[in-house]
Design a protein around this motif. Structure first.
Motif, PDB file in Angstrom:
ATOM      1  N   GLU A  46       0.827  -1.204   0.000  1.00  0.00           N
ATOM      2  CA  GLU A  46       0.000   0.000   0.000  1.00  0.00           C
ATOM      3  C   GLU A  46       0.862   1.254   0.000  1.00  0.00           C
ATOM      4  OE1 GLU A  46      -3.262   0.517  -0.367  1.00  0.00           O
ATOM      5  OE2 GLU A  46      -3.309  -1.609  -0.864  1.00  0.00           O
ATOM      6  N   GLU A  47       1.946   1.234   0.777  1.00  0.00           N
ATOM      7  CA  GLU A  47       2.845   2.390   0.806  1.00  0.00           C
ATOM      8  C   GLU A  47       3.497   2.609  -0.553  1.00  0.00           C
ATOM      9  OE1 GLU A  47       5.643   1.862   3.934  1.00  0.00           O
ATOM     10  OE2 GLU A  47       4.148   2.031   5.532  1.00  0.00           O
ATOM     11  N   ALA A  48       3.899   1.498  -1.199  1.00  0.00           N
ATOM     12  CA  ALA A  48       4.523   1.627  -2.514  1.00  0.00           C
ATOM     13  C   ALA A  48       3.539   2.217  -3.523  1.00  0.00           C
ATOM     14  CB  ALA A  48       5.027   0.269  -2.991  1.00  0.00           C
ATOM     15  N   ARG A  49       2.298   1.746  -3.492  1.00  0.00           N
ATOM     16  CA  ARG A  49       1.284   2.283  -4.408  1.00  0.00           C
ATOM     17  C   ARG A  49       1.007   3.752  -4.103  1.00  0.00           C
ATOM     18  NH1 ARG A  49      -1.073  -3.115  -4.344  1.00  0.00           N
ATOM     19  NH2 ARG A  49      -2.178  -2.647  -2.426  1.00  0.00           N
ATOM     20  N   ALA A  50       0.955   4.082  -2.797  1.00  0.00           N
ATOM     21  CA  ALA A  50       0.679   5.472  -2.415  1.00  0.00           C
ATOM     22  C   ALA A  50       1.809   6.394  -2.854  1.00  0.00           C
ATOM     23  CB  ALA A  50       0.477   5.570  -0.902  1.00  0.00           C
ATOM     24  N   ASP A  51       3.070   5.943  -2.692  1.00  0.00           N
ATOM     25  CA  ASP A  51       4.212   6.783  -3.078  1.00  0.00           C
ATOM     26  C   ASP A  51       4.271   7.005  -4.577  1.00  0.00           C
ATOM     27  OD1 ASP A  51       4.902   6.997  -0.459  1.00  0.00           O
ATOM     28  OD2 ASP A  51       6.613   5.635  -0.553  1.00  0.00           O
ATOM     29  N   ALA A  52       3.766   6.042  -5.349  1.00  0.00           N
ATOM     30  CA  ALA A  52       3.800   6.151  -6.812  1.00  0.00           C
ATOM     31  C   ALA A  52       2.535   6.769  -7.395  1.00  0.00           C
ATOM     32  CB  ALA A  52       4.019   4.767  -7.430  1.00  0.00           C
ATOM     33  N   ASP A  53       1.570   7.116  -6.545  1.00  0.00           N
ATOM     34  CA  ASP A  53       0.324   7.706  -7.013  1.00  0.00           C
ATOM     35  C   ASP A  53       0.621   9.023  -7.727  1.00  0.00           C
ATOM     36  OD1 ASP A  53      -2.157   8.809  -7.371  1.00  0.00           O
ATOM     37  OD2 ASP A  53      -2.691   8.916  -5.251  1.00  0.00           O
ATOM     38  N   PRO A  54       0.215   9.163  -8.993  1.00  0.00           N
ATOM     39  CA  PRO A  54       0.535  10.395  -9.729  1.00  0.00           C
ATOM     40  C   PRO A  54       0.023  11.655  -9.052  1.00  0.00           C
ATOM     41  CG  PRO A  54      -0.286   8.705 -11.226  1.00  0.00           C
ATOM     42  CD  PRO A  54      -0.505   8.187  -9.831  1.00  0.00           C
ATOM     43  N   ALA A  55      -1.108  11.551  -8.351  1.00  0.00           N
ATOM     44  CA  ALA A  55      -1.706  12.738  -7.737  1.00  0.00           C
ATOM     45  C   ALA A  55      -1.224  12.970  -6.318  1.00  0.00           C
ATOM     46  CB  ALA A  55      -3.233  12.623  -7.750  1.00  0.00           C
ATOM     47  N   GLY A  56      -0.952  11.905  -5.579  1.00  0.00           N
ATOM     48  CA  GLY A  56      -0.651  12.070  -4.160  1.00  0.00           C
ATOM     49  C   GLY A  56       0.547  11.284  -3.693  1.00  0.00           C
ATOM     50  N   GLY A  57       1.487  10.995  -4.596  1.00  0.00           N
ATOM     51  CA  GLY A  57       2.660  10.215  -4.223  1.00  0.00           C
ATOM     52  C   GLY A  57       3.709  11.040  -3.494  1.00  0.00           C
ATOM     53  N   LYS A  58       4.905  10.466  -3.384  1.00  0.00           N
ATOM     54  CA  LYS A  58       5.963  11.098  -2.580  1.00  0.00           C
ATOM     55  C   LYS A  58       7.236  11.267  -3.399  1.00  0.00           C
ATOM     56  CE  LYS A  58       8.099   8.803   0.724  1.00  0.00           C
ATOM     57  NZ  LYS A  58       8.331   8.091   1.995  1.00  0.00           N
ATOM     58  N   VAL A  59       7.956  12.357  -3.135  1.00  0.00           N
ATOM     59  CA  VAL A  59       9.256  12.633  -3.730  1.00  0.00           C
ATOM     60  C   VAL A  59      10.268  12.797  -2.606  1.00  0.00           C
ATOM     61  CG1 VAL A  59      10.610  14.201  -5.171  1.00  0.00           C
ATOM     62  CG2 VAL A  59       8.173  13.822  -5.678  1.00  0.00           C
ATOM     63  N   ALA A  60      11.350  12.013  -2.649  1.00  0.00           N
ATOM     64  CA  ALA A  60      12.451  12.168  -1.685  1.00  0.00           C
ATOM     65  C   ALA A  60      13.462  13.129  -2.303  1.00  0.00           C
ATOM     66  CB  ALA A  60      13.085  10.819  -1.378  1.00  0.00           C
ATOM     67  N   PHE A  61      13.596  14.307  -1.717  1.00  0.00           N
ATOM     68  CA  PHE A  61      14.325  15.417  -2.336  1.00  0.00           C
ATOM     69  C   PHE A  61      15.376  15.962  -1.381  1.00  0.00           C
ATOM     70  CE2 PHE A  61      14.031  20.106  -3.676  1.00  0.00           C
ATOM     71  CZ  PHE A  61      14.955  19.943  -4.703  1.00  0.00           C
ATOM     72  N   GLY A  62      16.618  16.017  -1.846  1.00  0.00           N
ATOM     73  CA  GLY A  62      17.698  16.559  -1.038  1.00  0.00           C
ATOM     74  C   GLY A  62      18.163  17.902  -1.571  1.00  0.00           C
ATOM     75  N   PHE A  63      18.686  18.742  -0.677  1.00  0.00           N
ATOM     76  CA  PHE A  63      19.148  20.067  -1.096  1.00  0.00           C
ATOM     77  C   PHE A  63      20.170  20.602  -0.103  1.00  0.00           C
ATOM     78  CE2 PHE A  63      15.258  20.375   1.325  1.00  0.00           C
ATOM     79  CZ  PHE A  63      15.497  21.364   2.264  1.00  0.00           C
ATOM     80  N   LEU A  64      20.948  21.570  -0.544  1.00  0.00           N
ATOM     81  CA  LEU A  64      21.969  22.193   0.280  1.00  0.00           C
ATOM     82  C   LEU A  64      21.341  23.040   1.382  1.00  0.00           C
ATOM     83  CD1 LEU A  64      24.218  23.438  -2.654  1.00  0.00           C
ATOM     84  CD2 LEU A  64      24.673  21.450  -1.196  1.00  0.00           C
ATOM     85  N   HIS A  65      22.071  23.187   2.493  1.00  0.00           N
ATOM     86  CA  HIS A  65      21.582  24.030   3.590  1.00  0.00           C
ATOM     87  C   HIS A  65      21.271  25.440   3.107  1.00  0.00           C
ATOM     88  CE1 HIS A  65      22.256  21.198   6.865  1.00  0.00           C
ATOM     89  NE2 HIS A  65      23.422  20.886   6.328  1.00  0.00           N
TER      90      HIS A  65
ATOM     91  N   CYS B 148      18.341  15.444  -6.101  1.00  0.00           N
ATOM     92  CA  CYS B 148      18.967  16.381  -5.171  1.00  0.00           C
ATOM     93  C   CYS B 148      19.436  17.621  -5.897  1.00  0.00           C
ATOM     94  CB  CYS B 148      20.083  15.735  -4.365  1.00  0.00           C
ATOM     95  SG  CYS B 148      21.593  15.396  -5.262  1.00  0.00           S
ATOM     96  N   LEU B 149      19.337  18.743  -5.200  1.00  0.00           N
ATOM     97  CA  LEU B 149      19.759  20.042  -5.691  1.00  0.00           C
ATOM     98  C   LEU B 149      21.103  20.330  -5.050  1.00  0.00           C
ATOM     99  CD1 LEU B 149      18.194  22.051  -7.505  1.00  0.00           C
ATOM    100  CD2 LEU B 149      17.489  23.230  -5.418  1.00  0.00           C
ATOM    101  N   THR B 150      22.157  20.439  -5.854  1.00  0.00           N
ATOM    102  CA  THR B 150      23.492  20.467  -5.267  1.00  0.00           C
ATOM    103  C   THR B 150      24.431  21.355  -6.055  1.00  0.00           C
ATOM    104  OG1 THR B 150      25.278  19.043  -4.426  1.00  0.00           O
ATOM    105  CG2 THR B 150      24.305  18.452  -6.552  1.00  0.00           C
ATOM    106  N   SER B 151      25.587  21.602  -5.472  1.00  0.00           N
ATOM    107  CA  SER B 151      26.654  22.376  -6.093  1.00  0.00           C
ATOM    108  C   SER B 151      27.983  21.900  -5.517  1.00  0.00           C
ATOM    109  CB  SER B 151      26.476  23.871  -5.794  1.00  0.00           C
ATOM    110  OG  SER B 151      27.543  24.626  -6.310  1.00  0.00           O
ATOM    111  N   PRO B 152      29.015  21.745  -6.354  1.00  0.00           N
ATOM    112  CA  PRO B 152      29.025  21.878  -7.811  1.00  0.00           C
ATOM    113  C   PRO B 152      28.147  20.806  -8.478  1.00  0.00           C
ATOM    114  CG  PRO B 152      31.270  21.830  -6.904  1.00  0.00           C
ATOM    115  CD  PRO B 152      30.347  21.402  -5.825  1.00  0.00           C
ATOM    116  N   VAL B 153      27.841  21.010  -9.736  1.00  0.00           N
ATOM    117  CA  VAL B 153      27.047  20.022 -10.478  1.00  0.00           C
ATOM    118  C   VAL B 153      27.925  18.788 -10.685  1.00  0.00           C
ATOM    119  CG1 VAL B 153      25.764  19.581 -12.599  1.00  0.00           C
ATOM    120  CG2 VAL B 153      25.794  21.880 -11.604  1.00  0.00           C
ATOM    121  N   PRO B 154      27.502  17.624 -10.196  1.00  0.00           N
ATOM    122  CA  PRO B 154      28.373  16.441 -10.248  1.00  0.00           C
ATOM    123  C   PRO B 154      28.601  15.937 -11.670  1.00  0.00           C
ATOM    124  CG  PRO B 154      26.191  15.838  -9.453  1.00  0.00           C
ATOM    125  CD  PRO B 154      26.217  17.330  -9.539  1.00  0.00           C
ATOM    126  N   ASP B 155      29.779  15.374 -11.873  1.00  0.00           N
ATOM    127  CA  ASP B 155      30.134  14.751 -13.150  1.00  0.00           C
ATOM    128  C   ASP B 155      30.600  13.334 -12.821  1.00  0.00           C
ATOM    129  OD1 ASP B 155      30.896  14.052 -15.672  1.00  0.00           O
ATOM    130  OD2 ASP B 155      32.657  15.342 -15.736  1.00  0.00           O
TER     131      ASP B 155
END
Length: 320
Positions: free
Chosen positions: A105-124, A169-176
């Motif tokens: 159920e959690e997997a289906r909920a996370d993949a729901d186009p309208a109400g799913g989840k995004v794991a997003f990282g970013f710099l302080h 993830c939103l990061t700097s420098p842009v990884p290569d």
């Protein structure tokens, strides 16, 4: 007479880790059959309820008992009853099946186009304005999509990205890196931050070489902004003398205000008293901001939607 332990002791052959994994793989498809028969105590009725042939169900139960090396049922024709071992086993099986159901159920909920989840990282340094603004704008068209947010320095986020703990993830420098895909989104000018009573505080612009004799406060090695600071100073013809190494840009601003040194930093979300921020005219002092994800990653619809949104913000990612 019912024998609780079979003489062939099927479990005895699964003595090491790889064998234990083998028996788990062989047991899993039969657990639902076992629970269904245990609930009805009748093979025919269980087969009808689960819509499987009775012969398939009977063979699955026999094989399960053989694999375990124990009798789970006492049989009287088509009617069966659990043995004491079977009752103990059923309690664990029901918990396991319930957990699998919740995971599905959690997997289906996370993949729901309208109400799913995004794991997003970013710099302080993206946390005060940039990321809240991005999520607010995105949720205008996707109000039910949820976010699991992680703030960290760049290398730590890339490790979590590679481990599958983050989608983007939103990061700097842009990884290569060959195992990652990265796209440049924007760039941010860095400023030389000096104490308000500093000899350079009356200036608006500065060539970085003019600060060669200053003491710097910087982020710790491994942080993207530290690598940029070292590179820009090197291009200006000097190696900075470091008085303090920290983990967060606003802490460095506070240390500058306290007179511990100067720093190369991105603009603050809110002006900080006690410091003056000078435009660096030479060399070019900027940091590139980009979004990264795993090579070959299969995106859920929510992740794909947020990725498209971020890519659409090229050149206007950062607040004015």
């Amino acid at each position: 007479m019912v024998h609780q332990q079979r003489s062939d002791a099927g479990l005895s052959s699964f003595s090491d880790t790889s064998d234990a994994e083998d028996i788990v793989m062989s047991l899993v498809p039969r657990l639902a059959y076992f629970a269904g028969v245990a609930r009805t105590e009748h093979v025919t009725r269980a087969a009808q309820e689960m819509q499987v042939p009775q012969s398939t169900l009977s063979r699955a139960l026999v094989r399960l008992e053989q694999d375990l090396g124990v009798d789970l049922f006492a049989r009287r024709g088509r009617t069966v009853s659990l043995t004491p071992v079977g009752r103990t086993f059923l309690a664990s099986v029901e918990r396991a099946l319930a957990e699998i159901g919740r995971a599905a159920e959690e997997a289906r909920a996370d993949a729901d186009p309208a109400g799913g989840k995004v794991a997003f990282g970013f710099l302080h340094t993206m946390g005060a304005e940039t990321v809240p603004g991005l999520i607010h704008a995105f949720r205008a068209d996707h109000p039910r999509i949820r976010f699991s947010l992680v703030q960290n320095y760049g290398e730590a986020m890339l490790e979590r990205l590679r481990a599958g703990e983050l989608d983007l993830c939103l990061t700097s420098p842009v990884p290569d890196a060959p195992d990652l895909v990265a796209r440049r989104l924007d760039e941010q000018k860095l400023r030389l931050v000096v104490p308000a009573d500093h000899r350079l505080a009356g200036r608006r612009r500065i060539r970085l070489a003019e600060a060669a004799d200053e003491t710097f406060v910087t982020l710790e090695p491994g942080y993207g902004l530290r690598r940029i600071t070292d590179a820009v100073c090197r291009e200006a013809g000097f190696r900075p003398r470091i008085a303090f190494e920290g983990e967060e840009a606003e802490t460095l601003r506070g240390l500058v205000a306290a007179g511990l040194g100067v720093a190369l930093l991105p603009p603050p979300a809110v002006p900080r008293p006690g410091v003056v921020e000078l435009t660096v005219t030479a060399p070019r002092a900027v940091r590139e901001i980009g979004v990264a994800w795993r090579e070959g990653q299969v995106d859920t619809p929510p992740v794909a939607a947020f990725k498209r949104f971020l890519l659409s913000r090229r050149g206007r990612l950062l607040p004015d």
